[in-house]
Design an enzyme around this catalytic site. Sequence first.
Site, PDB file in Angstrom:
ATOM      1  N   GLU A   1       0.891  -1.116   0.027  1.00 61.84           N
ATOM      2  CA  GLU A   1      -0.011   0.061   0.082  1.00 61.84           C
ATOM      3  C   GLU A   1       1.006   1.190   0.102  1.00 61.84           C
ATOM      4  OE1 GLU A   1      -2.412  -1.526   3.436  1.00 61.84           O
ATOM      5  OE2 GLU A   1      -4.068  -1.063   2.139  1.00 61.84           O
TER       6      GLU A   1
ATOM      7  N   GLU B   1      -3.457  -9.972   3.530  1.00 69.10           N
ATOM      8  CA  GLU B   1      -4.363  -9.686   4.889  1.00 69.10           C
ATOM      9  C   GLU B   1      -5.605 -10.722   4.849  1.00 69.10           C
ATOM     10  OE1 GLU B   1      -3.342  -7.546   2.448  1.00 69.10           O
ATOM     11  OE2 GLU B   1      -2.821  -5.521   3.549  1.00 69.10           O
TER      12      GLU B   1
HETATM   13  N1  COA Z   1       4.357  -7.358  11.603  1.00 69.14           N
HETATM   14  C1  COA Z   1       5.349  -7.660  12.603  1.00 69.14           C
HETATM   15  N2  COA Z   1       6.395  -8.293  12.531  1.00 69.14           N
HETATM   16  C2  COA Z   1       6.903  -8.800  11.112  1.00 69.14           C
HETATM   17  C3  COA Z   1       5.961  -8.487  10.323  1.00 69.14           C
HETATM   18  C4  COA Z   1       4.897  -8.092  10.367  1.00 69.14           C
HETATM   19  N3  COA Z   1       3.908  -7.664   9.555  1.00 69.14           N
HETATM   20  N4  COA Z   1       6.687  -9.141   9.228  1.00 69.14           N
HETATM   21  C5  COA Z   1       7.823  -9.650   9.769  1.00 69.14           C
HETATM   22  N5  COA Z   1       7.908  -9.381  10.788  1.00 69.14           N
HETATM   23  C6  COA Z   1       8.861  -9.811  11.665  1.00 69.14           C
HETATM   24  C7  COA Z   1       8.811 -11.223  12.275  1.00 69.14           C
HETATM   25  O1  COA Z   1       8.066 -11.525  13.420  1.00 69.14           O
HETATM   26  C8  COA Z   1      10.216 -11.706  12.508  1.00 69.14           C
HETATM   27  O2  COA Z   1      10.463 -10.968  13.788  1.00 69.14           O
HETATM   28  P1  COA Z   1      11.461 -11.937  14.828  1.00 69.14           P
HETATM   29  O3  COA Z   1      12.805 -12.015  14.172  1.00 69.14           O
HETATM   30  O4  COA Z   1      11.720 -10.938  15.985  1.00 69.14           O
HETATM   31  O5  COA Z   1      10.865 -13.257  15.041  1.00 69.14           O
HETATM   32  C9  COA Z   1      11.217 -10.641  11.669  1.00 69.14           C
HETATM   33  O6  COA Z   1      10.187  -9.714  11.105  1.00 69.14           O
HETATM   34  C10 COA Z   1      11.606 -11.508  10.334  1.00 69.14           C
HETATM   35  O7  COA Z   1      10.564 -12.119   9.816  1.00 69.14           O
HETATM   36  P2  COA Z   1      10.548 -13.443   9.498  1.00 69.14           P
HETATM   37  O8  COA Z   1       9.017 -14.245   9.224  1.00 69.14           O
HETATM   38  O9  COA Z   1      11.267 -14.301  10.479  1.00 69.14           O
HETATM   39  O10 COA Z   1      11.036 -13.758   8.097  1.00 69.14           O
HETATM   40  P3  COA Z   1      10.956 -14.831   6.829  1.00 69.14           P
HETATM   41  O11 COA Z   1      11.886 -14.454   5.999  1.00 69.14           O
HETATM   42  O12 COA Z   1      10.746 -16.079   7.484  1.00 69.14           O
HETATM   43  O13 COA Z   1       9.315 -14.265   6.324  1.00 69.14           O
HETATM   44  C11 COA Z   1       7.766 -13.048   5.492  1.00 69.14           C
HETATM   45  C12 COA Z   1       9.177 -13.189   5.561  1.00 69.14           C
HETATM   46  C13 COA Z   1       7.586 -11.519   4.993  1.00 69.14           C
HETATM   47  C14 COA Z   1       7.144 -13.864   4.544  1.00 69.14           C
HETATM   48  C15 COA Z   1       7.027 -12.878   7.077  1.00 69.14           C
HETATM   49  O14 COA Z   1       7.850 -12.396   7.738  1.00 69.14           O
HETATM   50  C16 COA Z   1       5.718 -12.628   6.819  1.00 69.14           C
HETATM   51  O15 COA Z   1       4.654 -13.255   6.259  1.00 69.14           O
HETATM   52  N6  COA Z   1       5.388 -11.474   7.461  1.00 69.14           N
HETATM   53  C17 COA Z   1       4.007 -10.854   7.402  1.00 69.14           C
HETATM   54  C18 COA Z   1       3.759 -10.392   6.115  1.00 69.14           C
HETATM   55  C19 COA Z   1       2.028  -9.775   6.330  1.00 69.14           C
HETATM   56  O16 COA Z   1       1.273 -10.742   6.425  1.00 69.14           O
HETATM   57  N7  COA Z   1       1.866  -8.589   6.238  1.00 69.14           N
HETATM   58  C20 COA Z   1       0.455  -8.111   6.152  1.00 69.14           C
HETATM   59  C21 COA Z   1       0.469  -7.410   7.365  1.00 69.14           C
HETATM   60  S1  COA Z   1      -1.305  -6.802   7.571  1.00 69.14           S
END
Ligand code: COA
Length: 274
Positions: free
Chosen positions: A128, A148
């Site tokens: 966004e 989402e």
């Molecule tokens: N909100 C809060 N924390 C987030 C985040 C979010 N949207 N996206 C990533 N993080 C944090 C993770 O919790 C992790 O924190 P930690 O190391 O303290 O545990 C850190 O960022 C790294 O992310 P991680 O998930 O370990 O990396 P990954 O390479 O395994 O996966 C993604 C990457 C992007 C696929 C995964 O982080 C993800 O799906 N994030 C959420 C995306 C999402 O749904 N966004 C829409 C929100 S409305």
Amino acid sequence: MSEVVNIEEIPCENGDGVIAKVTINRPDKLNSLNQEVVAALKKMCSWAESNDSVRCVVICGAGPNLPPEGKRTKPNAFVAGADITEFIGKGSKEIRDIFTDNAIEAIWNLSKPTIAMVDGFALGGGCEVACSCDIRIASSRATFGTPEIKLGLIPGYGGTQRLAHLVGYGKAMEMVMTGNNVDADEAYRIGIVNQLVSPDELENATLKIAQTIASKSMHTLRVAKKTIRAALDNSITDGVAIEAEAFANLFDSEDKEIGVQAFINRDTPQWKHR
Ligand code: COA
């Protein structure tokens, strides 16, 4: 400006004004948008709008930090969405307050040109933020998506609307309803991304287009942005009338005279209304 949002003022090549490179700096949480980031982005928008030297705003995410020993490097991210941890236990009233008049709307409402420089994940609120910019330049490791739906939600920062305008009804439906990510090639193919380059080339390519834009009259750029925006809110008949009026009004601007004279004299225009 703040720890979570840094601003670098890059001088314009024509020696007048700056490009504001805005870095969302929370790489350990993939630059996700917590309330601190959101507040800092809003503040940045007020600063950029009111600071006459700012000619163009480039928004990017900070690259990953070096990991602690034995831990893996976190992935590159533009912004991996709203900070999901802040959703826990919240009801509609609190969310309405937070999401009304939000930072993404502030970026969208900037009268100055905006460019998203996307390297890595641009998910949810990140997609966004990117869609609220005028132009998106992405690296081959960029990933866009609106996940989402997997949280029982929909985009809440204007994503349903801006994405539908950018990629069309069908693709927006597919992205929002499946929650599937779109890789960089696909994002380029469907029109999310204006230009796709290698990670090494991303900054240069983005600054090149920012410099090209920043060399134009700020007055004319504002009129151009406002007039193109009219296409989103009006019928084509009304939009063409809005354009005709804007075009005619530019003939009363000093910069039109400066631009035309410079062309005739094979000179570089020295704009007045920046
Ligand atoms: N909100 C809060 N924390 C987030 C985040 C979010 N949207 N996206 C990533 N993080 C944090 C993770 O919790 C992790 O924190 P930690 O190391 O303290 O545990 C850190 O960022 C790294 O992310 P991680 O998930 O370990 O990396 P990954 O390479 O395994 O996966 C993604 C990457 C992007 C696929 C995964 O982080 C993800 O799906 N994030 C959420 C995306 C999402 O749904 N966004 C829409 C929100 S409305």
